[in-house]
Design an enzyme around this catalytic site. Sequence first.
Site, PDB file in Angstrom:
ATOM      1  N   ASP A 159       0.843  -1.207   0.000  1.00  0.00           N
ATOM      2  CA  ASP A 159       0.000   0.000   0.000  1.00  0.00           C
ATOM      3  C   ASP A 159       0.877   1.256   0.000  1.00  0.00           C
ATOM      4  O   ASP A 159       0.582   2.248  -0.659  1.00  0.00           O
ATOM      5  CB  ASP A 159      -0.911  -0.006   1.235  1.00  0.00           C
ATOM      6  CG  ASP A 159      -1.611  -1.336   1.390  1.00  0.00           C
ATOM      7  OD1 ASP A 159      -2.534  -1.610   0.617  1.00  0.00           O
ATOM      8  OD2 ASP A 159      -1.201  -2.135   2.250  1.00  0.00           O
ATOM      9  N   HIS A 187      -4.623  -3.219   6.687  1.00  0.00           N
ATOM     10  CA  HIS A 187      -4.434  -3.517   5.258  1.00  0.00           C
ATOM     11  C   HIS A 187      -5.797  -3.946   4.704  1.00  0.00           C
ATOM     12  O   HIS A 187      -6.101  -5.126   4.555  1.00  0.00           O
ATOM     13  CB  HIS A 187      -3.389  -4.615   5.061  1.00  0.00           C
ATOM     14  CG  HIS A 187      -3.362  -5.123   3.646  1.00  0.00           C
ATOM     15  ND1 HIS A 187      -2.944  -4.357   2.586  1.00  0.00           N
ATOM     16  CD2 HIS A 187      -3.749  -6.305   3.110  1.00  0.00           C
ATOM     17  CE1 HIS A 187      -3.067  -5.046   1.468  1.00  0.00           C
ATOM     18  NE2 HIS A 187      -3.558  -6.233   1.756  1.00  0.00           N
TER      19      HIS A 187
HETATM   20  P1  NAX Z   1      -2.364 -18.154  -3.938  1.00  0.00           P
HETATM   21  O1  NAX Z   1      -3.742 -18.688  -3.742  1.00  0.00           O
HETATM   22  O2  NAX Z   1      -1.792 -18.100  -5.321  1.00  0.00           O
HETATM   23  O3  NAX Z   1      -1.340 -19.000  -3.051  1.00  0.00           O
HETATM   24  C1  NAX Z   1      -1.578 -19.293  -1.711  1.00  0.00           C
HETATM   25  C2  NAX Z   1      -0.826 -20.539  -1.397  1.00  0.00           C
HETATM   26  O4  NAX Z   1      -0.970 -20.756   0.010  1.00  0.00           O
HETATM   27  C3  NAX Z   1      -1.362 -21.783  -2.121  1.00  0.00           C
HETATM   28  O5  NAX Z   1      -0.302 -22.477  -2.725  1.00  0.00           O
HETATM   29  C4  NAX Z   1      -2.012 -22.564  -0.990  1.00  0.00           C
HETATM   30  O6  NAX Z   1      -1.943 -23.973  -1.214  1.00  0.00           O
HETATM   31  C5  NAX Z   1      -1.159 -22.126   0.191  1.00  0.00           C
HETATM   32  N1  NAX Z   1      -1.748 -22.360   1.503  1.00  0.00           N
HETATM   33  C6  NAX Z   1      -3.048 -22.251   1.898  1.00  0.00           C
HETATM   34  N2  NAX Z   1      -3.177 -22.610   3.163  1.00  0.00           N
HETATM   35  C7  NAX Z   1      -1.951 -22.911   3.609  1.00  0.00           C
HETATM   36  C8  NAX Z   1      -1.427 -23.352   4.847  1.00  0.00           C
HETATM   37  N3  NAX Z   1      -2.230 -23.592   5.890  1.00  0.00           N
HETATM   38  N4  NAX Z   1      -0.108 -23.577   4.961  1.00  0.00           N
HETATM   39  C9  NAX Z   1       0.716 -23.396   3.897  1.00  0.00           C
HETATM   40  N5  NAX Z   1       0.287 -22.998   2.695  1.00  0.00           N
HETATM   41  C10 NAX Z   1      -1.032 -22.762   2.562  1.00  0.00           C
HETATM   42  O7  NAX Z   1      -2.351 -16.741  -3.237  1.00  0.00           O
HETATM   43  P2  NAX Z   1      -1.291 -15.552  -3.408  1.00  0.00           P
HETATM   44  O8  NAX Z   1      -1.703 -14.692  -4.527  1.00  0.00           O
HETATM   45  O9  NAX Z   1       0.081 -16.103  -3.394  1.00  0.00           O
HETATM   46  O10 NAX Z   1      -1.592 -14.718  -2.067  1.00  0.00           O
HETATM   47  C11 NAX Z   1      -1.248 -15.219  -0.796  1.00  0.00           C
HETATM   48  C12 NAX Z   1      -1.838 -14.347   0.300  1.00  0.00           C
HETATM   49  O11 NAX Z   1      -1.338 -13.027   0.202  1.00  0.00           O
HETATM   50  C13 NAX Z   1      -3.366 -14.221   0.238  1.00  0.00           C
HETATM   51  O12 NAX Z   1      -3.880 -14.322   1.558  1.00  0.00           O
HETATM   52  C14 NAX Z   1      -3.549 -12.803  -0.264  1.00  0.00           C
HETATM   53  O13 NAX Z   1      -4.802 -12.270   0.142  1.00  0.00           O
HETATM   54  C15 NAX Z   1      -2.400 -12.120   0.412  1.00  0.00           C
HETATM   55  N6  NAX Z   1      -2.020 -10.803  -0.123  1.00  0.00           N
HETATM   56  C16 NAX Z   1      -1.584  -9.884   0.758  1.00  0.00           C
HETATM   57  C17 NAX Z   1      -1.185  -8.630   0.371  1.00  0.00           C
HETATM   58  C18 NAX Z   1      -0.711  -7.612   1.352  1.00  0.00           C
HETATM   59  O14 NAX Z   1      -0.470  -6.479   0.936  1.00  0.00           O
HETATM   60  N7  NAX Z   1      -0.567  -7.900   2.656  1.00  0.00           N
HETATM   61  C19 NAX Z   1      -1.253  -8.233  -1.066  1.00  0.00           C
HETATM   62  C20 NAX Z   1      -1.281  -9.388  -2.008  1.00  0.00           C
HETATM   63  C21 NAX Z   1      -2.096 -10.560  -1.560  1.00  0.00           C
HETATM   64  O15 NAX Z   1      -3.447 -10.296  -1.879  1.00  0.00           O
END
Ligand code: NAX
Length: 343
Positions: A159, A187
Amino acid sequence: MASVKRIAVTGAAGQIGYSILPRIAAGEIFGPKTPVILQCLDLPVAMDALHGVRMELEDCNFPQLKGMVCTDDPKLAFEGVDLALLVGSTPRGPGMQRNDLLRVNGPIFVEQGQALQEVASKKVRVVVVGNPCNTNCWIAMSSAPKLPKKNFSAMTRLDHNRAASQLAMHAGVEYSQVKNVIIWGNHSNTQFPDWNHAVIAGKKAGKVLNDEQWLRGTFIQTVQERGAAVIKARGKSSALSAASSAIDHARLLMQGTREGEWTSMVVVSDGSYGVPKGLMCSFPVECEEGNWRIVKGLKFDDFSREKFQKSIDELVWERETVKPLLPGAAVAAAETVETGRSA
Ligand code: NAX
């Protein structure tokens, strides 16, 4: 040669994982002279995909990369780590409300907080990226009461970068000319992107832009809704920019901010700026060697205070919503942080 750093990345087979792993392996967090071992965690169902990522990283021949662990077991992934980037969580599905997301993801951060306390380095720094990141970070911190609270932070650097680039584009200057924007609060789309202390080419941003209407309207709204705009355009959430900002967050935390500059970071409140003690809130912070301190003494006008308060109120509500998810002992420890009472 510096001593090797063990870095855990959860959700390593996901979008952000794919963008962040090569940059960590190239030495972008601790510097090019520090060797790293990557300890990747994902769900059992994602192990084939993670294996593919591992093969690609092997094929890069990064000189700093000294080893890799790929596992679905948090205790193996966090064994001895110096830094843990908690990226993995369940994304928000169609029709899901914010409290549904909090309840689905809360248990992940209870389990990971407990595992970190058990097997990570006692000096581990934990950075939460997975959403809702402020409150997930509060859950992880509260589930690891033996680790110092100051070792936990969550990411609002994306952000922050979005706000700085909007100011740079509106002023018609290079991105590097904008310093010291601030993201206050959560956030989420209640966050308050604050230009009041920002400088553009060394001068107050408000004076350089001379466009209060744009700052109070379009600027705030664009930053607050940038994530949704990227999803609309790309059909997927921000990943490249999220990974890049997570690298910025971790690098600044570990290697330090520059003199006179700060970054935005979700950290535990010490009561500064009227934020309830113990709440995980985004503040301006200065960093040095893995430690942060909140920048003090900045002034708010009524408009800014009202915006920030809305985000604080949302964070208080989120914390109340997830409290029942914490095991009893963790609730007691968390309340000790909030009230300052000893257990
Ligand atoms: P993806 O859905 O591409 O990847 C997430 C990965 O996490 C998957 O491979 C899934 O199998 C894995 N996963 C789920 N539960 C798990 C667990 N208990 N232990 C280990 N792995 C697990 O998502 P992606 O685009 O990589 O985003 C990841 C996270 O970042 C999401 O929660 C998203 O909302 C968050 N974000 C945070 C941002 C921020 O500014 N703080 C911005 C970007 C993003 O939206």
